[in-house]
Write a protein that holds these residues in place. Sequence first.
Motif, PDB file in Angstrom:
ATOM      1  N   THR A  15     -35.025 -10.115  -6.271  1.00  0.00           N
ATOM      2  CA  THR A  15     -34.039  -9.740  -7.283  1.00  0.00           C
ATOM      3  C   THR A  15     -33.141 -10.939  -7.564  1.00  0.00           C
ATOM      4  O   THR A  15     -33.282 -11.986  -6.933  1.00  0.00           O
ATOM      5  N   ARG A  27     -24.736  -6.024  -2.561  1.00  0.00           N
ATOM      6  CA  ARG A  27     -25.622  -5.260  -3.437  1.00  0.00           C
ATOM      7  C   ARG A  27     -26.417  -4.239  -2.625  1.00  0.00           C
ATOM      8  O   ARG A  27     -26.586  -3.095  -3.034  1.00  0.00           O
ATOM      9  N   GLN A  28     -26.879  -4.626  -1.444  1.00  0.00           N
ATOM     10  CA  GLN A  28     -27.627  -3.711  -0.592  1.00  0.00           C
ATOM     11  C   GLN A  28     -26.750  -2.567  -0.087  1.00  0.00           C
ATOM     12  O   GLN A  28     -27.204  -1.425   0.002  1.00  0.00           O
ATOM     13  N   SER A  30     -24.151  -1.358  -1.683  1.00  0.00           N
ATOM     14  CA  SER A  30     -23.957  -0.516  -2.862  1.00  0.00           C
ATOM     15  C   SER A  30     -25.182   0.356  -3.127  1.00  0.00           C
ATOM     16  O   SER A  30     -25.051   1.551  -3.405  1.00  0.00           O
ATOM     17  N   ASP A  31     -26.372  -0.233  -3.033  1.00  0.00           N
ATOM     18  CA  ASP A  31     -27.601   0.544  -3.235  1.00  0.00           C
ATOM     19  C   ASP A  31     -27.748   1.630  -2.180  1.00  0.00           C
ATOM     20  O   ASP A  31     -28.161   2.751  -2.482  1.00  0.00           O
ATOM     21  N   GLN A  34     -25.359   4.469  -3.068  1.00  0.00           N
ATOM     22  CA  GLN A  34     -25.843   5.218  -4.233  1.00  0.00           C
ATOM     23  C   GLN A  34     -27.041   6.093  -3.892  1.00  0.00           C
ATOM     24  O   GLN A  34     -27.204   7.177  -4.461  1.00  0.00           O
ATOM     25  N   ASN A  35     -27.887   5.634  -2.958  1.00  0.00           N
ATOM     26  CA  ASN A  35     -29.076   6.397  -2.571  1.00  0.00           C
ATOM     27  C   ASN A  35     -28.820   7.347  -1.402  1.00  0.00           C
ATOM     28  O   ASN A  35     -29.754   7.972  -0.913  1.00  0.00           O
ATOM     29  N   ASP A  40     -29.815   2.281   5.383  1.00  0.00           N
ATOM     30  CA  ASP A  40     -29.728   1.073   4.556  1.00  0.00           C
ATOM     31  C   ASP A  40     -28.306   0.533   4.517  1.00  0.00           C
ATOM     32  O   ASP A  40     -28.091  -0.679   4.585  1.00  0.00           O
ATOM     33  N   THR A  41     -27.334   1.422   4.402  1.00  0.00           N
ATOM     34  CA  THR A  41     -25.935   1.010   4.342  1.00  0.00           C
ATOM     35  C   THR A  41     -25.505   0.353   5.656  1.00  0.00           C
ATOM     36  O   THR A  41     -24.840  -0.691   5.652  1.00  0.00           O
TER      37      THR A  41
END
Length: 70
Positions: A15, A27-28, A30-31, A34-35, A40-41
């Motif tokens: 990306t 960014r990770q 934030s993703d 959001q998911n 992941d966070t």
Amino acid sequence: MSDNPLVARSQSSTTWSTGLGLVEDARQISDGIQNNSWVDTTLAGAGGSLDALAVAVDPLGSLFAWVSAG
């Protein structure tokens, strides 16, 4: 090349923020939020903490690494 159903097509996971240290970590995170993915966070937060430590220990080295990655 024939379309073999047993061979997966290549997909790029690169990306705009790949290799940019703290920008990529933000960014990770934030993703992950959001998911609704706590894994992941958490992993992105740990990576961000280590990148922040690397910047504190060697700011010029981190800057050169980010510039060469971009």
